[in-house]
Design a protein around this motif. Structure first.
Motif, PDB file in Angstrom:
ATOM      1  N   ARG A   8      -6.190  16.067 -36.697  1.00 34.15           N
ATOM      2  CA  ARG A   8      -6.425  16.430 -38.100  1.00 34.15           C
ATOM      3  C   ARG A   8      -6.552  15.176 -38.976  1.00 34.15           C
ATOM      4  NH1 ARG A   8      -2.121  16.698 -41.590  1.00 34.15           N
ATOM      5  NH2 ARG A   8      -0.339  15.599 -40.713  1.00 34.15           N
ATOM      6  N   TYR A  81       3.854  21.213 -33.317  1.00 33.57           N
ATOM      7  CA  TYR A  81       3.345  22.200 -34.274  1.00 33.57           C
ATOM      8  C   TYR A  81       3.988  23.546 -33.932  1.00 33.57           C
ATOM      9  CZ  TYR A  81      -0.668  19.063 -35.434  1.00 33.57           C
ATOM     10  OH  TYR A  81      -1.469  18.028 -35.834  1.00 33.57           O
ATOM     11  N   TYR A 110       6.551  13.533 -31.546  1.00 33.79           N
ATOM     12  CA  TYR A 110       7.074  13.308 -32.899  1.00 33.79           C
ATOM     13  C   TYR A 110       6.983  14.595 -33.701  1.00 33.79           C
ATOM     14  CZ  TYR A 110       2.069  12.844 -33.671  1.00 33.79           C
ATOM     15  OH  TYR A 110       0.714  13.083 -33.680  1.00 33.79           O
TER      16      TYR A 110
HETATM   17  C1  LIG Z   1       0.782  23.337 -38.398  1.00 35.70           C
HETATM   18  C2  LIG Z   1       1.996  22.466 -38.380  1.00 35.70           C
HETATM   19  C3  LIG Z   1       3.149  22.929 -37.804  1.00 35.70           C
HETATM   20  C4  LIG Z   1       4.287  22.117 -37.719  1.00 35.70           C
HETATM   21  N1  LIG Z   1       5.391  22.559 -37.057  1.00 35.70           N
HETATM   22  C5  LIG Z   1       6.419  21.703 -36.827  1.00 35.70           C
HETATM   23  C6  LIG Z   1       7.502  22.095 -35.987  1.00 35.70           C
HETATM   24  O1  LIG Z   1       7.547  23.185 -35.464  1.00 35.70           O
HETATM   25  N2  LIG Z   1       8.490  21.210 -35.781  1.00 35.70           N
HETATM   26  C7  LIG Z   1       8.485  19.948 -36.323  1.00 35.70           C
HETATM   27  O2  LIG Z   1       9.412  19.177 -36.079  1.00 35.70           O
HETATM   28  N3  LIG Z   1       7.474  19.550 -37.140  1.00 35.70           N
HETATM   29  C8  LIG Z   1       6.449  20.384 -37.392  1.00 35.70           C
HETATM   30  N4  LIG Z   1       5.390  20.002 -38.183  1.00 35.70           N
HETATM   31  C9  LIG Z   1       5.447  18.684 -38.777  1.00 35.70           C
HETATM   32  C10 LIG Z   1       4.600  17.735 -37.980  1.00 35.70           C
HETATM   33  O3  LIG Z   1       5.245  17.344 -36.800  1.00 35.70           O
HETATM   34  C11 LIG Z   1       4.221  16.517 -38.820  1.00 35.70           C
HETATM   35  O4  LIG Z   1       3.500  17.011 -39.936  1.00 35.70           O
HETATM   36  C12 LIG Z   1       3.380  15.516 -38.074  1.00 35.70           C
HETATM   37  O5  LIG Z   1       2.953  14.526 -38.981  1.00 35.70           O
HETATM   38  C13 LIG Z   1       2.160  16.174 -37.444  1.00 35.70           C
HETATM   39  O6  LIG Z   1       1.484  15.246 -36.642  1.00 35.70           O
HETATM   40  P1  LIG Z   1       0.040  14.669 -37.036  1.00 35.70           P
HETATM   41  O7  LIG Z   1       0.201  14.053 -38.418  1.00 35.70           O
HETATM   42  O8  LIG Z   1      -0.264  13.606 -36.010  1.00 35.70           O
HETATM   43  O9  LIG Z   1      -0.898  15.813 -37.010  1.00 35.70           O
HETATM   44  C14 LIG Z   1       4.267  20.814 -38.296  1.00 35.70           C
HETATM   45  C15 LIG Z   1       3.089  20.376 -38.925  1.00 35.70           C
HETATM   46  C16 LIG Z   1       1.976  21.172 -38.956  1.00 35.70           C
HETATM   47  C17 LIG Z   1       0.705  20.645 -39.588  1.00 35.70           C
END
Ligand SMILES: Cc1cc2nc3c(=O)[nH]c(=O)nc-3n(C[C@H](O)[C@H](O)[C@H](O)COP(=O)(O)O)c2cc1C
Length: 181
Positions: A8, A81, A110
């Protein structure tokens, strides 16, 4: 192969993967293929046959197959996610089958809490079916948004030591599994 599983805009996965790349190059045992799934841009799995048959019809599948075939070990850099892992990673895994078999994989995960470990746990059944062998040292990064500034991830000593241990095991298991491949 370092696989950047998040696709993303604004992802923190890319700066984290760049740190992984730096540590892996410094380790010295590897030639790195940096596989950014955003750049590779696979569509949703669109082959008419099961990858078990290896009868690929699309240029993107053939290119991905060749690239994964050439890899001897993997590091998946994946976000969590909804208590699972990146759907782009599942899609990239689903495209192929034999190409993953008998190869070691390590994780840099992460998330907000739990360092993305629930996502990695959710991958376990997929990995074992594909014959990917998970190594134990795993980097997990919580409150990930506090760790990236100016598109740069700054690791602490523990994370760098764990990643180095992971790389050492990947090199060892890659050799041990080579006869099976
Ligand atoms: C759709 C979505 C669902 C997420 N669900 C979780 C989750 O279940 N547990 C968690 O620790 N973080 C969750 N997050 C936080 C993400 O780990 C954090 O936003 C991270 O930056 C996402 O990685 P990216 O920036 O490389 O896409 C979620 C984020 C998104 C966008």
């Amino acid at each position: 192969m370092i696989v950047v599983a998040s696709v993303r805009p604004g992802r923190v996965g890319l700066p984290i993967a760049k740190w992984v790349d730096e540590v892996a190059r410094a380790h010295g045992d590897f030639e790195i293929d940096f596989a950014d799934l955003a750049e590779i841009n696979l569509p949703f799995m669109d082959e008419p046959s099961s990858p078990a048959k290896r009868q690929y019809t699309k240029p993107h599948t053939m290119a991905w197959s060749e690239r994964v075939d050439a890899a001897d070990a993997f590091i998946f850099v994946t976000p969590e996610y909804n208590h699972s892992y990146s759907p782009a990673l599942k899609n990239a895994l689903d495209f192929l089958m034999h190409e993953w078999n008998h190869k070691p994989v390590g994780f840099v995960s992460y998330g907000a809490s739990a360092g993305g470990t629930r996502g990695v746990a959710a991958l376990d059944t997929v990995l074992s079916f594909l014959g990917l062998r998970k190594v134990a040292p795993a980097v997990d990064i919580s409150a990930v948004w506090t760790r990236v500034a100016d598109e740069t991830f700054t690791a602490n000593d523990r994370e760098t030591a764990t990643l180095t241990a992971q790389l050492t095991q990947l090199a060892a298991y890659s050799e041990l599994l080579a006869p099976a491949r």
